[in-house]
Design a protein around this motif. Structure first.
Motif, mmCIF file in Angstrom:
data_model
loop_
_atom_site.group_PDB
_atom_site.id
_atom_site.type_symbol
_atom_site.label_atom_id
_atom_site.label_comp_id
_atom_site.label_asym_id
_atom_site.label_seq_id
_atom_site.Cartn_x
_atom_site.Cartn_y
_atom_site.Cartn_z
ATOM 1 N N SER A 13 34.845 38.492 52.378
ATOM 2 C CA SER A 13 34.531 38.489 53.802
ATOM 3 C C SER A 13 35.797 38.706 54.621
ATOM 4 N N GLY A 14 35.756 39.674 55.503
ATOM 5 C CA GLY A 14 36.855 39.879 56.447
ATOM 6 C C GLY A 14 38.001 40.749 55.969
ATOM 7 N N ARG A 15 38.010 41.125 54.696
ATOM 8 C CA ARG A 15 39.078 42.004 54.218
ATOM 9 C C ARG A 15 38.631 42.704 52.946
ATOM 10 N N LYS A 16 39.198 43.873 52.730
ATOM 11 C CA LYS A 16 38.847 44.650 51.544
ATOM 12 C C LYS A 16 39.582 44.141 50.315
ATOM 13 N N GLU A 17 40.858 43.818 50.468
ATOM 14 C CA GLU A 17 41.686 43.386 49.344
ATOM 15 C C GLU A 17 42.291 42.024 49.652
ATOM 16 N N LEU A 33 38.061 31.950 46.512
ATOM 17 C CA LEU A 33 36.603 31.826 46.537
ATOM 18 C C LEU A 33 36.068 31.718 47.959
ATOM 19 N N GLY A 34 36.892 31.247 48.874
ATOM 20 C CA GLY A 34 36.478 31.181 50.274
ATOM 21 C C GLY A 34 36.082 32.539 50.832
ATOM 22 N N TYR A 35 36.671 33.588 50.326
ATOM 23 C CA TYR A 35 36.314 34.941 50.782
ATOM 24 C C TYR A 35 34.942 35.380 50.300
ATOM 25 N N PHE A 36 34.381 34.693 49.312
ATOM 26 C CA PHE A 36 33.102 35.071 48.738
ATOM 27 C C PHE A 36 31.986 34.081 49.073
ATOM 28 N N ARG A 37 32.249 33.119 49.941
ATOM 29 C CA ARG A 37 31.284 32.054 50.206
ATOM 30 C C ARG A 37 29.970 32.568 50.797
ATOM 31 N N ASP A 38 30.003 33.691 51.488
ATOM 32 C CA ASP A 38 28.791 34.203 52.117
ATOM 33 C C ASP A 38 28.098 35.287 51.297
ATOM 34 N N ASP A 42 22.304 36.871 44.409
ATOM 35 C CA ASP A 42 21.628 37.856 43.559
ATOM 36 C C ASP A 42 22.378 39.188 43.467
ATOM 37 N N GLN A 43 23.580 39.250 44.006
ATOM 38 C CA GLN A 43 24.382 40.469 43.943
ATOM 39 C C GLN A 43 25.635 40.234 43.105
ATOM 40 N N PRO A 44 26.105 41.286 42.426
ATOM 41 C CA PRO A 44 27.409 41.156 41.770
ATOM 42 C C PRO A 44 28.488 40.985 42.839
ATOM 43 N N MET A 45 29.574 40.321 42.493
ATOM 44 C CA MET A 45 30.675 40.111 43.427
ATOM 45 C C MET A 45 31.929 40.751 42.857
ATOM 46 N N GLY A 46 32.825 41.148 43.728
ATOM 47 C CA GLY A 46 34.079 41.713 43.277
ATOM 48 C C GLY A 46 34.903 42.196 44.444
ATOM 49 N N GLU A 47 36.010 42.819 44.110
ATOM 50 C CA GLU A 47 36.874 43.370 45.148
ATOM 51 C C GLU A 47 37.568 44.616 44.634
ATOM 52 N N PHE A 48 38.027 45.408 45.547
ATOM 53 C CA PHE A 48 38.840 46.573 45.254
ATOM 54 C C PHE A 48 40.293 46.168 45.450
ATOM 55 N N SER A 49 41.168 46.703 44.629
ATOM 56 C CA SER A 49 42.583 46.404 44.822
ATOM 57 C C SER A 49 43.449 47.539 44.304
ATOM 58 N N LEU A 50 44.354 47.982 45.131
ATOM 59 C CA LEU A 50 45.366 48.942 44.689
ATOM 60 C C LEU A 50 46.493 48.221 43.965
ATOM 61 N N MET A 51 46.621 46.922 44.197
ATOM 62 C CA MET A 51 47.772 46.166 43.713
ATOM 63 C C MET A 51 47.643 45.691 42.265
ATOM 64 N N TYR A 52 46.455 45.413 41.798
ATOM 65 C CA TYR A 52 46.305 44.730 40.529
ATOM 66 C C TYR A 52 46.672 45.555 39.307
#
Length: 185
Positions: A13-17, A33-38, A42-52
């Motif tokens: 929530s609020g940011r891409k990475e 985990l606070g970024y994923f609280r909302d 029933d959906q997969p969760m994840g993030e995009f990252s250029l850094m990892y």
């Protein structure tokens, strides 16, 4: 892909990475985990990252924290990738250097293109079945096929790319520096 999958995949929530596994790991798992609280359950969760991908610690931290997650690595021509990343760096006011000088100063521009070197470590940590390797040129040649592969891999329902208002949009097309570095920062 981020814009196309938004609403079908739970993103931060609020940011891409979040850069949690590279730059913000010391903030703790609750911070992440606070970024994923909302996110819908029933959906997969994840993030995009250029850094990892090329980070010395990220793969190990992810493997330790979420060992059964799925990793998607999308590769493109290393020179095109470096050029695109440099343009993003200029647009975000992270550098004022020209491309050649930025290559010399910012090691991540060079290192991130060493796909085989880093991919070997990701596969070793997660297993081949949990790492999907995609080629950027395949996205350009067959966007729907590319999207279907991603959806199948992460367990999201397939959908027509035409259902997304972003399906035909290109990203990071800004070819010049911001008018004001100060405002961009």
């Amino acid at each position: 892909m981020h814009r196309v999958l938004t609403g079908r995949v739970g993103f931060p929530s609020g940011r891409k990475e979040t850069d949690f596994f590279s730059r913000n790991f010391e903030r703790g798992l609750d911070w992440y985990l606070g970024y994923f609280r909302d996110c819908p359950a029933d959906q997969p969760m994840g993030e995009f990252s250029l850094m990892y991908f090329a980070d010395a610690y990220a793969a190990g931290r992810i493997a330790q924290t979420i060992p059964h997650c799925r990793i998607i690595a999308s590769f493109r021509d290393p020179v095109d990738r470096a050029w695109s990343q440099w343009r993003l760096m200029v647009r975000q006011a992270w550098t004022r250097l020209d491309f050649v000088a930025a290559l010399q100063r910012h090691h991540e521009l060079r290192e991130s293109g060493r796909y085989g070197h880093f991919l070997e470590d990701w596969i070793a940590k997660f297993g081949r079945e949990r790492v999907l390797v995609l080629i950027y040129e395949d996205l350009e040649a067959d966007p729907q096929g590319f999207l279907d592969q991603v959806c199948d891999f992460i367990g999201a329902r397939r959908f027509p790319l035409s259902d997304s208002p972003f399906g035909n949009q290109r990203v990071h097309t800004v070819p010049v520096a911001p008018r004001s570095y100060r405002l961009a920062r």
